[in-house]
Enzyme design. Structure first.
Site, PDB file in Angstrom:
ATOM      1  CE  LYS A 251      -4.313  -1.566   0.194  1.00 17.32           C
ATOM      2  NZ  LYS A 251      -5.344  -1.189  -0.804  1.00 17.32           N
TER       3      LYS A 251
ATOM      4  CB  SER B 127      -0.278  -8.172  -0.878  1.00 17.20           C
ATOM      5  OG  SER B 127      -1.188  -8.884  -0.060  1.00 17.20           O
TER       6      SER B 127
END
Length: 338
Positions: free
Chosen positions: A60, A303
């Site tokens: 992110k 991720s």
């Protein structure tokens, strides 16, 4: 070629890679040559993109940096399940901006606490991701703050696509690419970046079965909002595809795979055994690879790694801006791809 109706294409991913080079870490691509022995015969050439080692503990940071750098606003607002909020709060602290992160009532407390420790304000709203994002939009409009969406934003999508740009720079001949799907920013950016390869890999998005908003929407031919879910992959509880992400994914994704919570937890256990302390959301792409099966050179995006223990270790000041401390070097069979 850009996706229909929007001004976003592979060139924007390349531009984002240049823009975010300072505050974003280039994460290693790990070769897991012996891991297929755990998965089954015939599965070779597995590569793991270690985004759990990114600043803030997840991919992110890329989209947040691309959206926030160069902006004049001194206040920012974001809706987040946790990792996006951590990324926004850390970057806001770095550039001297004030940040407010809106979270749904079911969001993890450990991630909310980490956001507060980074100096951001946290607002909690009843309902799911849809209600959270609506409140963030309203707050930004009311205060004039810069809205930094977790996925449905051209700058965020381009920033997230740099994950795959880095993979292709090190492994230009990959055959399959597995990407976790929440709001869809990472998958949309991955689709754009994959088009830069001389021989584009097959892009496979992986959703928790409880939150298959993209599979349902692609079948319907238009965005569909699904009920709020409680999947163990708390970062992937999105309810409705974005206006920017949906047309990119609709046009370019090759497959979508749905995985159960039990499969996610099994994949997380395998990653932990290999020395990668992924969180459930960060393990979803591997769960999809195991369910579908893979062949040739396969890249899986790990991720994020913001488990409660990693978040507890996240301090303030320089340590917070750098994200959780890197774990010990992965044990064999992992090695950095040269």
């Amino acid at each position: 070629m850009t996706a229909a109706g929007i001004r976003l294409g592979p060139a924007e991913v390349r531009a984002a890679a240049v823009r975010i080079r300072g505050p974003v870490r280039r994460t290693p691509l790990l070769a897991a040559d012996a891991l297929p022995a755990l998965f089954g015969p015939g599965q070779r050439g597995l590569l793991l993109k270690a985004e759990h080692l990114q600043h803030g503990g997840s991919f992110k940071a890329r989209g947040a940096a691309n959206a926030m750098l160069g902006q004049d606003s001194v206040t920012v607002v974001a809706g987040s399940s946790g990792n996006h909020g951590i990324a926004v709060a850390a970057l806001a602290r770095r550039i001297g901006a004030e940040a407010t992160v809106v979270m749904a009532a079911g969001a993890g407390r450990a991630k909310a606490d980490a956001i507060r420790r980074l100096g951001a304000r946290v607002l909690t709203v009843d309902g799911g991701v849809a209600a959270r994002d609506q409140r963030a939009r309203e707050l930004a409009e009311d205060t004039g703050a810069l809205l930094v969406p977790s996925s449905d934003d051209e700058r965020v999508v381009a920033g997230q696509g740099t994950v795959v740009l880095e993979i292709l720079e090190e492994a230009p001949d990959i055959d399959l690419l597995f990407v976790p799907v929440g709001g869809g920013g990472l998958l949309a950016g991955s689709c754009l970046a994959a088009a830069l390869a001389a021989r584009p890999p097959r892009v496979i998005g992986v959703e928790p079965r409880q939150a298959c908003r993209y599979a349902v929407s692609l079948e319907a031919g238009s965005p569909v909002e699904v009920p709020a879910s409680q999947t163990v992959a708390d970062g992937l509880r999105g309810q409705r595809p974005g206006e920017i992400t949906f047309p990119i994914i609709q046009r370019r994704v090759d497959e979508l795979v749905a995985v159960e919570d039990g499969e996610i937890l099994r994949a997380m256990e395998l990653l932990h055994r290999a020395g990668l302390p992924a969180e459930p959301s960060g393990s979803v792409a591997l769960a999809g690879a195991l369910r579908r099966g893979f062949h040739g050179r396969t890249a899986v995006v790990v991720s994020g790694g913001n488990s409660p223990s990693a978040l507890a270790a996240m301090g303030v000041g320089g340590a917070a801006e750098a994200g959780p401390a890197a774990p010990p070097s992965p044990v064999p069979p992992l090695s950095v791809l040269q």
